[in-house]
Motif scaffolding. Structure first.
Motif, PDB file in Angstrom:
ATOM      1  N   GLU A  61      12.801 116.201   8.899  1.00  0.00           N
ATOM      2  CA  GLU A  61      14.070 116.921   8.812  1.00  0.00           C
ATOM      3  C   GLU A  61      15.067 116.224   7.893  1.00  0.00           C
ATOM      4  OE1 GLU A  61      15.382 117.844  12.790  1.00  0.00           O
ATOM      5  OE2 GLU A  61      13.796 119.358  12.892  1.00  0.00           O
ATOM      6  N   VAL A  62      15.059 114.891   7.892  1.00  0.00           N
ATOM      7  CA  VAL A  62      16.045 114.211   7.050  1.00  0.00           C
ATOM      8  C   VAL A  62      15.597 114.105   5.604  1.00  0.00           C
ATOM      9  CG1 VAL A  62      17.129 112.926   8.926  1.00  0.00           C
ATOM     10  CG2 VAL A  62      15.229 111.897   7.677  1.00  0.00           C
ATOM     11  N   LEU A  63      14.313 114.273   5.324  1.00  0.00           N
ATOM     12  CA  LEU A  63      13.828 114.206   3.943  1.00  0.00           C
ATOM     13  C   LEU A  63      12.783 115.307   3.737  1.00  0.00           C
ATOM     14  CD1 LEU A  63      14.416 112.392   1.532  1.00  0.00           C
ATOM     15  CD2 LEU A  63      12.396 111.071   2.082  1.00  0.00           C
ATOM     16  N   PRO A  64      13.263 116.579   3.654  1.00  0.00           N
ATOM     17  CA  PRO A  64      12.313 117.698   3.676  1.00  0.00           C
ATOM     18  C   PRO A  64      11.394 117.754   2.448  1.00  0.00           C
ATOM     19  CG  PRO A  64      14.594 118.481   3.491  1.00  0.00           C
ATOM     20  CD  PRO A  64      14.662 117.014   3.660  1.00  0.00           C
ATOM     21  N   GLU A  65      11.826 117.166   1.304  1.00  0.00           N
ATOM     22  CA  GLU A  65      10.978 117.271   0.107  1.00  0.00           C
ATOM     23  C   GLU A  65       9.702 116.462   0.247  1.00  0.00           C
ATOM     24  OE1 GLU A  65      14.057 116.265   0.061  1.00  0.00           O
ATOM     25  OE2 GLU A  65      15.259 117.407  -1.364  1.00  0.00           O
ATOM     26  N   ALA A  66       9.757 115.417   1.075  1.00  0.00           N
ATOM     27  CA  ALA A  66       8.598 114.525   1.139  1.00  0.00           C
ATOM     28  C   ALA A  66       7.559 115.080   2.104  1.00  0.00           C
ATOM     29  CB  ALA A  66       9.040 113.146   1.600  1.00  0.00           C
ATOM     30  N   SER A  67       6.306 114.891   1.744  1.00  0.00           N
ATOM     31  CA  SER A  67       5.275 115.330   2.680  1.00  0.00           C
ATOM     32  C   SER A  67       4.431 114.161   3.155  1.00  0.00           C
ATOM     33  CB  SER A  67       4.392 116.388   2.041  1.00  0.00           C
ATOM     34  OG  SER A  67       3.710 115.821   0.953  1.00  0.00           O
ATOM     35  N   ALA A  68       4.587 112.996   2.481  1.00  0.00           N
ATOM     36  CA  ALA A  68       3.847 111.820   2.951  1.00  0.00           C
ATOM     37  C   ALA A  68       4.817 110.644   3.035  1.00  0.00           C
ATOM     38  CB  ALA A  68       2.718 111.500   1.983  1.00  0.00           C
ATOM     39  N   PHE A  69       4.667 109.838   4.078  1.00  0.00           N
ATOM     40  CA  PHE A  69       5.570 108.699   4.258  1.00  0.00           C
ATOM     41  C   PHE A  69       4.756 107.408   4.370  1.00  0.00           C
ATOM     42  CE2 PHE A  69       7.799 112.381   5.796  1.00  0.00           C
ATOM     43  CZ  PHE A  69       9.097 112.188   5.340  1.00  0.00           C
TER      44      PHE A  69
ATOM     45  N   GLY B  15      12.955  90.033   4.795  1.00  0.00           N
ATOM     46  CA  GLY B  15      13.955  89.796   5.832  1.00  0.00           C
ATOM     47  C   GLY B  15      13.680  90.577   7.109  1.00  0.00           C
ATOM     48  N   GLY B  16      12.595  91.338   7.141  1.00  0.00           N
ATOM     49  CA  GLY B  16      12.257  92.072   8.356  1.00  0.00           C
ATOM     50  C   GLY B  16      12.879  93.453   8.423  1.00  0.00           C
ATOM     51  N   PHE B  17      13.505  93.912   7.327  1.00  0.00           N
ATOM     52  CA  PHE B  17      14.123  95.236   7.313  1.00  0.00           C
ATOM     53  C   PHE B  17      13.041  96.283   7.017  1.00  0.00           C
ATOM     54  CE2 PHE B  17      16.322  98.617   4.923  1.00  0.00           C
ATOM     55  CZ  PHE B  17      17.241  98.995   5.875  1.00  0.00           C
ATOM     56  N   GLU B  18      12.982  97.305   7.870  1.00  0.00           N
ATOM     57  CA  GLU B  18      11.916  98.301   7.707  1.00  0.00           C
ATOM     58  C   GLU B  18      12.445  99.580   7.064  1.00  0.00           C
ATOM     59  OE1 GLU B  18      10.207  98.960  11.537  1.00  0.00           O
ATOM     60  OE2 GLU B  18       9.588  96.863  11.725  1.00  0.00           O
ATOM     61  N   TYR B  19      11.671 100.132   6.160  1.00  0.00           N
ATOM     62  CA  TYR B  19      12.044 101.429   5.599  1.00  0.00           C
ATOM     63  C   TYR B  19      10.784 102.192   5.234  1.00  0.00           C
ATOM     64  CZ  TYR B  19      11.122  99.345   1.005  1.00  0.00           C
ATOM     65  OH  TYR B  19      10.528  98.752  -0.063  1.00  0.00           O
ATOM     66  N   LYS B  20      10.951 103.470   4.898  1.00  0.00           N
ATOM     67  CA  LYS B  20       9.802 104.281   4.510  1.00  0.00           C
ATOM     68  C   LYS B  20      10.071 104.876   3.144  1.00  0.00           C
ATOM     69  CE  LYS B  20       8.257 105.477   9.046  1.00  0.00           C
ATOM     70  NZ  LYS B  20       8.312 106.360  10.153  1.00  0.00           N
ATOM     71  N   LYS B  21       9.015 104.940   2.336  1.00  0.00           N
ATOM     72  CA  LYS B  21       9.143 105.667   1.085  1.00  0.00           C
ATOM     73  C   LYS B  21       8.537 107.041   1.300  1.00  0.00           C
ATOM     74  CE  LYS B  21       9.086 101.809  -2.136  1.00  0.00           C
ATOM     75  NZ  LYS B  21       8.327 101.049  -3.131  1.00  0.00           N
ATOM     76  N   GLY B  22       9.233 108.073   0.799  1.00  0.00           N
ATOM     77  CA  GLY B  22       8.715 109.428   0.946  1.00  0.00           C
ATOM     78  C   GLY B  22       8.146 109.915  -0.379  1.00  0.00           C
ATOM     79  N   TYR B  23       6.927 110.444  -0.355  1.00  0.00           N
ATOM     80  CA  TYR B  23       6.280 110.945  -1.561  1.00  0.00           C
ATOM     81  C   TYR B  23       6.159 112.456  -1.500  1.00  0.00           C
ATOM     82  CZ  TYR B  23       4.996 106.079  -2.185  1.00  0.00           C
ATOM     83  OH  TYR B  23       5.044 104.728  -2.337  1.00  0.00           O
ATOM     84  N   ALA B  24       6.223 113.095  -2.688  1.00  0.00           N
ATOM     85  CA  ALA B  24       6.156 114.559  -2.733  1.00  0.00           C
ATOM     86  C   ALA B  24       4.824 115.039  -2.170  1.00  0.00           C
ATOM     87  CB  ALA B  24       6.343 115.052  -4.157  1.00  0.00           C
TER      88      ALA B  24
ATOM     89  N   LYS C 186       0.634 113.362  -1.028  1.00  0.00           N
ATOM     90  CA  LYS C 186      -0.129 112.134  -0.760  1.00  0.00           C
ATOM     91  C   LYS C 186      -0.696 111.457  -2.007  1.00  0.00           C
ATOM     92  CE  LYS C 186      -3.637 113.116   2.138  1.00  0.00           C
ATOM     93  NZ  LYS C 186      -3.533 114.525   2.500  1.00  0.00           N
ATOM     94  N   ASP C 187      -1.083 112.266  -3.028  1.00  0.00           N
ATOM     95  CA  ASP C 187      -1.880 111.715  -4.118  1.00  0.00           C
ATOM     96  C   ASP C 187      -1.052 111.200  -5.281  1.00  0.00           C
ATOM     97  OD1 ASP C 187      -4.102 112.522  -2.643  1.00  0.00           O
ATOM     98  OD2 ASP C 187      -3.836 114.558  -3.391  1.00  0.00           O
ATOM     99  N   THR C 188       0.214 111.626  -5.383  1.00  0.00           N
ATOM    100  CA  THR C 188       1.000 111.171  -6.522  1.00  0.00           C
ATOM    101  C   THR C 188       1.853 109.987  -6.112  1.00  0.00           C
ATOM    102  OG1 THR C 188       2.828 112.573  -5.929  1.00  0.00           O
ATOM    103  CG2 THR C 188       1.201 113.499  -7.429  1.00  0.00           C
ATOM    104  N   ALA C 189       2.375 109.295  -7.132  1.00  0.00           N
ATOM    105  CA  ALA C 189       3.264 108.177  -6.840  1.00  0.00           C
ATOM    106  C   ALA C 189       4.717 108.581  -7.023  1.00  0.00           C
ATOM    107  CB  ALA C 189       2.910 107.002  -7.746  1.00  0.00           C
ATOM    108  N   ASP C 190       4.998 109.883  -6.977  1.00  0.00           N
ATOM    109  CA  ASP C 190       6.368 110.361  -7.157  1.00  0.00           C
ATOM    110  C   ASP C 190       7.189 110.126  -5.901  1.00  0.00           C
ATOM    111  OD1 ASP C 190       6.062 111.220  -9.648  1.00  0.00           O
ATOM    112  OD2 ASP C 190       5.699 113.339  -9.145  1.00  0.00           O
ATOM    113  N   ILE C 191       8.083 109.141  -5.984  1.00  0.00           N
ATOM    114  CA  ILE C 191       8.933 108.907  -4.823  1.00  0.00           C
ATOM    115  C   ILE C 191      10.056 109.920  -4.834  1.00  0.00           C
ATOM    116  CG2 ILE C 191      10.520 107.291  -3.745  1.00  0.00           C
ATOM    117  CD1 ILE C 191       8.826 105.068  -4.831  1.00  0.00           C
ATOM    118  N   VAL C 192      10.213 110.645  -3.736  1.00  0.00           N
ATOM    119  CA  VAL C 192      11.336 111.583  -3.675  1.00  0.00           C
ATOM    120  C   VAL C 192      12.494 111.020  -2.865  1.00  0.00           C
ATOM    121  CG1 VAL C 192      10.036 113.693  -4.093  1.00  0.00           C
ATOM    122  CG2 VAL C 192      10.197 112.799  -1.778  1.00  0.00           C
ATOM    123  N   GLY C 193      12.262 109.951  -2.147  1.00  0.00           N
ATOM    124  CA  GLY C 193      13.381 109.400  -1.385  1.00  0.00           C
ATOM    125  C   GLY C 193      12.920 108.352  -0.386  1.00  0.00           C
TER     126      GLY C 193
END
Lengths: 191, 216, 197
Positions: free
Chosen positions: A47-55, A62-71, A73-80
């Motif tokens: 819901e917060v990153l609707p363009e992404a279909s793979a995370f 430093g132990g900070f966790e985040y996720k990259k969202g890809y358009a 699964k197969d491309t390296a296009d980061i959408v957010g």
């Protein structure tokens, strides 16, 4: 002494029977519980990153966790990016999921855990009228981190009346989480 | 866990989120024992003592026996014989309720025996309140809050247990002070006893809401 | 006593909350909405009926000295069953009731009925007693939940009752509102019982 041992033994039999039957029930409900928890988390990040279909999960040194969202699964296009923000609210630690585009502008946020005062702090997830999203969360859409301060602190987020601590906790934790991510990604130079 | 955080937990447990007046735990002893000031003092001390101890013990049980993490003793024991086992095979967190209540019940028994042996005067003061504590939901409630809800560290759990006990005692003593006066008041017959006590508790809870603005 | 009486006594004459003053903590803590009251009522009734049933079955197999720990073990087992099922199938309710689900273990109604009734009576009577006490408890939870939700939030089961201009009395869903509601409810029931006599 012998009597005590006998009592202990009987008690143990009862607890073992109880433990085993619970183990059995746990086996049945376990997958369902995990599914519920997983569903909630997945639904929120979609819901917060609707363009992404793979995370994909990342953790900084430093132990900070985040996720990259890809358009997809197969491309390296980061959408957010998706980050979790934890703020000390009035009576609970409020957890917010934040979806960001690649310029660190907020796409949407969703408060996924809070136990604030009923009727005051809980208004942070209140839905007004027919809008699909709670009004407090909707204010964050399209904002940059430097705009994120509640109105009392000179910012652009309208605080919930009667619940300044809750409003501040969400706003400040979201801002700090984005800044943390920004610092990490621009320092590392990898986008 | 820094000192500021510990202070925050303590003040919050005593005043802002008072275990009786805001969290509704331990209402039975709160209403049952608060008719006399002496009795509330004794009950309060017994609760502080058991709650602190129970917070420490249940935290250890939870972290070292129930959670599926590498420091789990059951996992470590089996790991000695079979290196292929993983912590996740020992997820016993679902047994937490049954484990906690049995631990608390035995702890209360143990405390009763130890106190009787080493300090008869203390036993005389607390003795009659100790058996009542097993079914005091505040003790189990604080143990659940420490582990399941808030995931406190060991020190934070103990501090939380101790201050929740202080909060309970504070509410109990204030209540008994008011109820001793209430004996003389002219109350409508159907409100005598429990209903008027609840009204008083409601007003106290209202007053404690005033601590809500308290923030460091 | 007639069998029917074992069921109906829990509703008013020996109502666990109003008359026996048992199970007060969940009665106040979870009743800021009616749904929570219903959920807690069902959970407690289930535990009450099951533990009464099992305890009346095993009552002759338990040595007197360890009867309380055994009863607590039986109760805790059923509470855990409720906890797991609720977390798996009703996650929203499970979150709203929070620690008050595991705390059903120390709900004095349940141990009180196990010790005071099921350990002395046969299976059928214990079953009816558990059901009656459970329903009596649930009734009170529903009444208090409904009153607090209507006055404190202006909704019933989540549906708005009044127009936009209605300003709910927030106090009712905060802790003091719980204390006031139960005080008035017990007062009214005292009045009613006196009239009936």
């Amino acid at each position: 002494m012998k009597y005590i041992l006998k009592l202990g033994l009987i008690l143990m039999v009862y607890t073992v029977v109880a433990g085993l039957s619970l183990g059995f029930i746990n086996n049945i409900t376990r997958s369902k519980i995990l599914e519920q928890e997983g569903n909630a988390g997945e639904k929120a990040q979609r819901e917060v990153l609707p363009e992404a279909s793979a995370f994909v999960d990342f953790t900084t040194n430093g132990g900070f966790e985040y996720k990259k969202g890809y358009a997809d699964k197969d491309t390296a296009d980061i959408v957010g990016y998706v980050v979790n923000a934890y703020g000390n609210g009035y009576s609970s630690t409020i957890r917010t999921i934040v979806g960001l585009d690649t310029t660190f502008t907020i796409e949407a946020i969703e408060i996924v855990y809070q136990e604030e005062t009923p009727g005051l702090g809980t208004k942070c997830v209140e839905i007004r009228g027919d809008s699909p999203e709670p009004w407090f969360e909707a204010q964050f859409d399209g904002k940059k981190p430097d705009e994120l301060l509640v109105d009392k602190d000179g910012g652009t987020i309208d605080a919930i009346s009667g619940a300044t601590i809750t409003s501040r906790a969400v706003t400040n934790s979201v801002r700090e989480a984005i800044e943390e991510l920004k610092k990490h990604l621009t320092k590392g130079g990898s986008q | 866990m820094d000192f500021g955080n510990i202070m925050l937990i303590a003040v919050s447990a005593i005043l802002v989120n008072n275990i009786v007046l805001a969290k509704f735990l331990g209402l039975c002893p709160f209403l049952g024992v608060s008719k006399k000031l002496d009795a509330s003092l004794g009950m309060g001390m017994a609760v502080i003592f058991v709650m602190t101890l129970a917070s420490a013990v249940t935290w250890i049980i939870y972290e070292y026996f129930l959670l599926p993490i590498p420091k789990n003793f059951i996992f470590r024991f089996f790991h000695l014989f079979d290196p292929s086992v993983t912590p996740s095979m020992f997820d016993l967190a679902y047994l937490e309720t049954i484990a906690f209540i049995l631990v608390i019940a035995s702890l209360v028994q143990l405390v009763e025996m130890v106190v009787q042996r080493i300090s008869p005067p203390l036993y005389e003061a607390l003795g009659i309140y100790l058996p009542l504590i097993t079914t005091n939901c505040a003790i189990l409630g604080v143990a659940e809050l420490n582990t399941m809800t808030n995931h406190y560290s060991f020190i934070a759990s103990v501090v939380h247990g101790f201050s929740a006990g202080i909060g309970f005692t504070l509410a109990l003593i204030l209540m008994s002070g008011i109820r001793e006066k209430l004996e003389l008041a002219d109350v409508p017959p159907s409100l005598k006893g429990l209903p008027i006590a609840f009204m008083v508790a409601g007003l106290m809870s209202l007053a404690f809401l005033g601590f809500s603005g308290l923030k460091f | 006593m007639k069998l029917g009486g074992e069921f109906t006594k829990g509703l008013l004459k020996e109502n666990p909350v109003l008359v026996l003053a048992l199970g007060l903590c969940p009665t106040l803590a979870v009743t800021n909405t009616m749904v929570n009251g219903i959920g807690m009522g069902i959970a407690a009734t289930f535990v009450l009926v099951c533990s009464n049933l099992v305890i009346s079955l095993i009552k002759n197999l338990v040595p007197n000295r360890i009867r309380i720990p055994v009863f607590i073990t039986v109760i805790a087992t059923f509470v855990t069953v409720v906890k797991l099922v609720m977390a798996g199938y009703f996650p929203g309710l499970s979150k709203a009731l929070g620690i008050f689900i595991p705390l059903i273990v120390v709900n004095c109604i349940i141990l009180g009925r196990a010790e005071g009734f099921a350990s002395k009576n046969n299976v059928l009577r214990s079953l009816l007693d558990g059901l009656g006490m459970g329903v009596g408890f649930m009734l009170i939870l529903i009444i208090i939940g409904a009153v607090r939700e209507i006055l404190g939030a202006g909704t019933i089961l989540g549906h708005p009752l009044f127009g936009e201009s209605f300003k709910p009395a927030l106090l009712m869903i905060l802790p003091p509102g719980g204390f006031f509601s139960i005080a008035i409810l017990i007062g009214l029931s005292n009045l009613l019982q006196k009239r009936l006599e």
